[in-house]
Motif scaffolding. Sequence first.
Motif, PDB file in Angstrom:
ATOM      1  N   HIS A   1      33.287  29.930  42.246  1.00  0.00           N
ATOM      2  CA  HIS A   1      32.447  31.130  42.316  1.00  0.00           C
ATOM      3  C   HIS A   1      32.743  31.969  41.077  1.00  0.00           C
ATOM      4  O   HIS A   1      33.897  32.354  40.874  1.00  0.00           O
ATOM      5  CB  HIS A   1      32.794  31.999  43.542  1.00  0.00           C
ATOM      6  CG  HIS A   1      32.224  31.524  44.817  1.00  0.00           C
ATOM      7  ND1 HIS A   1      32.035  32.326  45.908  1.00  0.00           N
ATOM      8  CD2 HIS A   1      31.791  30.306  45.188  1.00  0.00           C
ATOM      9  CE1 HIS A   1      31.510  31.639  46.903  1.00  0.00           C
ATOM     10  NE2 HIS A   1      31.364  30.395  46.500  1.00  0.00           N
ATOM     11  N   PRO A   2      31.743  32.254  40.258  1.00  0.00           N
ATOM     12  CA  PRO A   2      32.006  33.178  39.136  1.00  0.00           C
ATOM     13  C   PRO A   2      32.035  34.632  39.615  1.00  0.00           C
ATOM     14  O   PRO A   2      31.199  35.446  39.248  1.00  0.00           O
ATOM     15  CB  PRO A   2      30.858  32.892  38.163  1.00  0.00           C
ATOM     16  CG  PRO A   2      29.783  32.280  38.982  1.00  0.00           C
ATOM     17  CD  PRO A   2      30.401  31.672  40.196  1.00  0.00           C
ATOM     18  N   ALA A   3      33.040  34.928  40.423  1.00  0.00           N
ATOM     19  CA  ALA A   3      33.258  36.289  40.942  1.00  0.00           C
ATOM     20  C   ALA A   3      34.655  36.323  41.544  1.00  0.00           C
ATOM     21  O   ALA A   3      35.154  35.295  42.023  1.00  0.00           O
ATOM     22  CB  ALA A   3      32.227  36.633  42.010  1.00  0.00           C
ATOM     23  N   LEU A   4      35.277  37.482  41.511  1.00  0.00           N
ATOM     24  CA  LEU A   4      36.560  37.639  42.201  1.00  0.00           C
ATOM     25  C   LEU A   4      36.257  37.853  43.677  1.00  0.00           C
ATOM     26  O   LEU A   4      35.549  38.798  44.037  1.00  0.00           O
ATOM     27  CB  LEU A   4      37.328  38.843  41.626  1.00  0.00           C
ATOM     28  CG  LEU A   4      38.699  39.125  42.237  1.00  0.00           C
ATOM     29  CD1 LEU A   4      39.639  37.930  42.111  1.00  0.00           C
ATOM     30  CD2 LEU A   4      39.336  40.359  41.592  1.00  0.00           C
ATOM     31  N   GLN A   5      36.796  36.972  44.536  1.00  0.00           N
ATOM     32  CA  GLN A   5      36.431  37.095  45.953  1.00  0.00           C
ATOM     33  C   GLN A   5      36.974  38.394  46.543  1.00  0.00           C
ATOM     34  O   GLN A   5      37.978  38.931  46.108  1.00  0.00           O
ATOM     35  CB  GLN A   5      36.952  35.900  46.730  1.00  0.00           C
ATOM     36  CG  GLN A   5      38.450  35.915  46.891  1.00  0.00           C
ATOM     37  CD  GLN A   5      39.001  34.631  47.470  1.00  0.00           C
ATOM     38  OE1 GLN A   5      38.301  33.640  47.568  1.00  0.00           O
ATOM     39  NE2 GLN A   5      40.254  34.660  47.830  1.00  0.00           N
ATOM     40  N   ARG A   6      36.278  38.888  47.552  1.00  0.00           N
ATOM     41  CA  ARG A   6      36.621  40.197  48.109  1.00  0.00           C
ATOM     42  C   ARG A   6      37.930  40.221  48.884  1.00  0.00           C
ATOM     43  O   ARG A   6      38.615  41.239  48.924  1.00  0.00           O
ATOM     44  CB  ARG A   6      35.506  40.666  49.050  1.00  0.00           C
ATOM     45  CG  ARG A   6      34.282  41.063  48.272  1.00  0.00           C
ATOM     46  CD  ARG A   6      33.221  41.640  49.169  1.00  0.00           C
ATOM     47  NE  ARG A   6      32.073  41.955  48.348  1.00  0.00           N
ATOM     48  CZ  ARG A   6      31.326  43.052  48.487  1.00  0.00           C
ATOM     49  NH1 ARG A   6      31.606  43.912  49.441  1.00  0.00           N
ATOM     50  NH2 ARG A   6      30.320  43.268  47.696  1.00  0.00           N
TER      51      ARG A   6
ATOM     52  N   ASN B   1      41.370  40.170  49.321  1.00  0.00           N
ATOM     53  CA  ASN B   1      42.524  40.198  48.419  1.00  0.00           C
ATOM     54  C   ASN B   1      43.843  39.926  49.130  1.00  0.00           C
ATOM     55  O   ASN B   1      44.910  40.052  48.532  1.00  0.00           O
ATOM     56  CB  ASN B   1      42.566  41.523  47.645  1.00  0.00           C
ATOM     57  CG  ASN B   1      42.671  42.716  48.575  1.00  0.00           C
ATOM     58  OD1 ASN B   1      42.741  42.563  49.797  1.00  0.00           O
ATOM     59  ND2 ASN B   1      42.693  43.906  48.006  1.00  0.00           N
ATOM     60  N   THR B   2      43.790  39.516  50.389  1.00  0.00           N
ATOM     61  CA  THR B   2      45.019  39.087  51.069  1.00  0.00           C
ATOM     62  C   THR B   2      45.162  37.572  50.961  1.00  0.00           C
ATOM     63  O   THR B   2      46.204  37.013  51.262  1.00  0.00           O
ATOM     64  CB  THR B   2      45.002  39.469  52.562  1.00  0.00           C
ATOM     65  OG1 THR B   2      43.988  38.692  53.229  1.00  0.00           O
ATOM     66  CG2 THR B   2      44.709  40.953  52.736  1.00  0.00           C
ATOM     67  N   SER B   3      44.086  36.919  50.563  1.00  0.00           N
ATOM     68  CA  SER B   3      44.048  35.474  50.398  1.00  0.00           C
ATOM     69  C   SER B   3      44.211  35.160  48.911  1.00  0.00           C
ATOM     70  O   SER B   3      43.986  36.021  48.061  1.00  0.00           O
ATOM     71  CB  SER B   3      42.698  34.990  50.920  1.00  0.00           C
ATOM     72  OG  SER B   3      42.622  33.595  50.921  1.00  0.00           O
ATOM     73  N   ARG B   4      44.625  33.926  48.590  1.00  0.00           N
ATOM     74  CA  ARG B   4      44.748  33.569  47.155  1.00  0.00           C
ATOM     75  C   ARG B   4      43.401  33.733  46.472  1.00  0.00           C
ATOM     76  O   ARG B   4      42.357  33.491  47.086  1.00  0.00           O
ATOM     77  CB  ARG B   4      45.302  32.152  46.969  1.00  0.00           C
ATOM     78  CG  ARG B   4      44.295  31.009  47.119  1.00  0.00           C
ATOM     79  CD  ARG B   4      43.923  30.784  48.560  1.00  0.00           C
ATOM     80  NE  ARG B   4      43.037  29.673  48.774  1.00  0.00           N
ATOM     81  CZ  ARG B   4      41.979  29.712  49.595  1.00  0.00           C
ATOM     82  NH1 ARG B   4      41.647  30.813  50.247  1.00  0.00           N
ATOM     83  NH2 ARG B   4      41.265  28.633  49.773  1.00  0.00           N
ATOM     84  N   PRO B   5      43.403  34.153  45.189  1.00  0.00           N
ATOM     85  CA  PRO B   5      42.120  34.215  44.472  1.00  0.00           C
ATOM     86  C   PRO B   5      41.627  32.779  44.300  1.00  0.00           C
ATOM     87  O   PRO B   5      42.184  32.016  43.520  1.00  0.00           O
ATOM     88  CB  PRO B   5      42.488  34.834  43.123  1.00  0.00           C
ATOM     89  CG  PRO B   5      43.903  35.312  43.256  1.00  0.00           C
ATOM     90  CD  PRO B   5      44.532  34.506  44.334  1.00  0.00           C
TER      91      PRO B   5
ATOM     92  N   HIS C   1      39.032  31.280  43.063  1.00  0.00           N
ATOM     93  CA  HIS C   1      38.442  30.790  41.814  1.00  0.00           C
ATOM     94  C   HIS C   1      38.824  31.704  40.675  1.00  0.00           C
ATOM     95  O   HIS C   1      38.484  32.887  40.690  1.00  0.00           O
ATOM     96  CB  HIS C   1      36.922  30.723  41.941  1.00  0.00           C
ATOM     97  CG  HIS C   1      36.483  29.948  43.140  1.00  0.00           C
ATOM     98  ND1 HIS C   1      35.907  30.534  44.227  1.00  0.00           N
ATOM     99  CD2 HIS C   1      36.597  28.629  43.422  1.00  0.00           C
ATOM    100  CE1 HIS C   1      35.658  29.598  45.136  1.00  0.00           C
ATOM    101  NE2 HIS C   1      36.067  28.439  44.681  1.00  0.00           N
ATOM    102  N   SER C   2      39.491  31.157  39.685  1.00  0.00           N
ATOM    103  CA  SER C   2      39.877  31.977  38.543  1.00  0.00           C
ATOM    104  C   SER C   2      39.449  31.274  37.252  1.00  0.00           C
ATOM    105  O   SER C   2      38.359  31.515  36.761  1.00  0.00           O
ATOM    106  CB  SER C   2      41.375  32.279  38.593  1.00  0.00           C
ATOM    107  OG  SER C   2      41.746  33.099  37.517  1.00  0.00           O
TER     108      SER C   2
END
Lengths: 422, 422
Positions: free
Chosen positions: B47-52, B54-58, B60-61
């Motif tokens: 996903h070209p987005a920072l997932q909402r 933030n308690t889970s690992r990011p 897609h980076s």
Amino acid sequence: MNSTGSAGKSWAWPGTDWTRFNSFGHYLRSAELAHAGLFDIVFVSDHPALQRDNTSRPLHSFDPTVLFSAIAARVPDIGFLLTASSSYNSPYNLARRLATLDNISGGRVIWNVVSSFNPDIAANFSAAPLPPRDERYRRADEFVEVVKKLWLSWDTPSGEAPETRIWDPATARKIDHHGEFFDVTGPLNVPIGPQRHPVISQAGASDAGIDLAAKHADIVYASLFNKQAAFGYKAQLTQRALAHGRDPDNIRLMPGLVVVLGETREEAYRKHEALHGEGGEESLVKDFFKRAALTDIEGLDPDKPIDPAVFKYTQDQARPVGFSRSFAELTEAENLTPRQLVRRVDGGHRLAVGTPREVADTILDWWRSGAADGFNIHIPVLPDGIAEFNRTVIPLLQAAGAIPTEYDGSTIRQRLALPDPA
Amino acid sequence: MNSTGSAGKSWAWPGTDWTRFNSFGHYLRSAELAHAGLFDIVFVSDHPALQRDNTSRPLHSFDPTVLFSAIAARVPDIGFLLTASSSYNSPYNLARRLATLDNISGGRVIWNVVSSFNPDIAANFSAAPLPPRDERYRRADEFVEVVKKLWLSWDTPSGEAPETRIWDPATARKIDHHGEFFDVTGPLNVPIGPQRHPVISQAGASDAGIDLAAKHADIVYASLFNKQAAFGYKAQLTQRALAHGRDPDNIRLMPGLVVVLGETREEAYRKHEALHGEGGEESLVKDFFKRAALTDIEGLDPDKPIDPAVFKYTQDQARPVGFSRSFAELTEAENLTPRQLVRRVDGGHRLAVGTPREVADTILDWWRSGAADGFNIHIPVLPDGIAEFNRTVIPLLQAAGAIPTEYDGSTIRQRLALPDPA
């Protein structure tokens, strides 16, 4: 480090494999040789289109971000200067690719911003024609702004693991950009990298281009044929940088320099001719005016001084302003005949053709006088031309104290003594 | 091979570095371990987005094309399945990046086509909202058509050097595509690669998604929770493939499988709970319904069979149809309680939690019965989870003759016995 070399006929040079433009091993070998020679940076220009001239090497093939990432995984130290268009990319995707490469390479990325001037590129992206230069440069300016904001939008994770949240709105910040061309919310999903963000390069030569470079660029790549032109260009760049509130000392000017070497100057001249075909100096002159100078050869006497008016240009011409402008300035200043001109310029950039000592001396002369901070060396035939340059010219530059004798492990931003972005 | 592992809390797993999602060394190590275990392919979603969350690992980076290119330069043999959106890329640029990576890696690239369903992605590219699913799938279909045409537009250079021209209009062909979404002239400036062109993967589960997969995909990745669902899905895929004039035997079905291993089943159960926090099975149940099943947990008795109606879905819902559909089918077929369901499914994919023998047996059972051609193994904590899988499960699969004991040097197309594209 494009294709088979800077010479159009480098693909067919004796003893080389003509298919090497399509081989990762070829580019890897070229980068390894550049590393052995302690080059600071390898550079690729780029057009996302197959160029029309099929007698010349295909100048742009592999995607630069993908190619340099594979090389970065194998070759340490050296910087990667890659070209990407602000007209035919989206800021989020490109910011992300460059940030990824900057992280993977340990802070060795430089982005060369181009707005693309070739209608064949436009035709690979849409039915719409290439936008006019003004619009392309406005878009480029906003594109770079957005990319910079994205690059600084998520702080580098470090230290002890946080209790619960891996980021929060204070450490990964929306950019909420809404401009003429782009609406981008952010943050980028790649954190701030080892040199904060990639270094920025630009090759602007039109008024709009110089302004864009003065506003954003850390490195300026330019086509400058004599020191007078270099000082003039630098003065213009300085003035525009000051107008943008920037310290002009933080901009590195690195003009292009095509290098053709021989043990004697005569040998270098013969090699220079051979790089353009089999017709000696006569065909060199013809080929030159056909390809590089982009003007009409009819009526030009090879032994009479050229009227600078044949290189006339306008700020809104379709082709790049820089090459036309440099030709006009050089012929105006030095009253050159075609036969003289072809030994001064090759493929749109300044030519140094001669012995290693002569080549080293002109590099040192420009550098010591402050006409340039560095050079973008064009190697006519890759990869062997790099080995030849390493063997013959590099030791002379090292003996003069102009370049170091080993890498020091720094990022490319540190190596160029550029300030951290705010 | 995304981020720190398939478990949301994998970033905080004891003994691991929470910042490793931002480290090339971490992904390189994961790929090296996958190679040591003779995996055919490493896969990243995107996903070209920072997932909402933030308690889970990011999740897609790093950009997948850039990341896999660096890994391809260091790790031989293994295939690279990478996700890229047909909604937020241009066909020319993406075709070129994938062709470049396919060349660099020697024919090891698989493109997972997604149309992107997340409004946070749309907000990084434009002020316009995400287009409706129908339009996204029409665009995806045309996007894949254009990319395939570009991939086959320039013949591989080989043999003796040509006399004068490096290509001509017969060997590098314009595609002149003019469709609903795209106008692309071509040809691509990268020649045809070592496996002609990258393999294509799709994970469609909505009617439009299955149709897209049946038309274009060589590999189908799906969320299938029981064999009944797998056979049903396969029948639908076969029917659609035949309607498109394709041989269904040329499509490889590779459902997701989350693997949680223990020396005993009890040990595996405790580990499974720990991967979701500190609250044991109770919090596993709560967490499951909050995250994965995407429905309301209120009113669900953990020990009473679930009404399949809670997983109701429509073809035009915003979130992916596949996960909802699989949950509805499984609970319909097996009358499961929440406590039972959480041991069958994890993170939207089928779960195998138990001893290495139990995990190997369920893999072999599906494979032998023809319910799957392979599996997309989700490793909860990277990179060590791969080493554990290699040590404990791989030898059992090899002893059963289900997977080979060495790589044979082929392209990924050859390894999967897929036909050459026309």
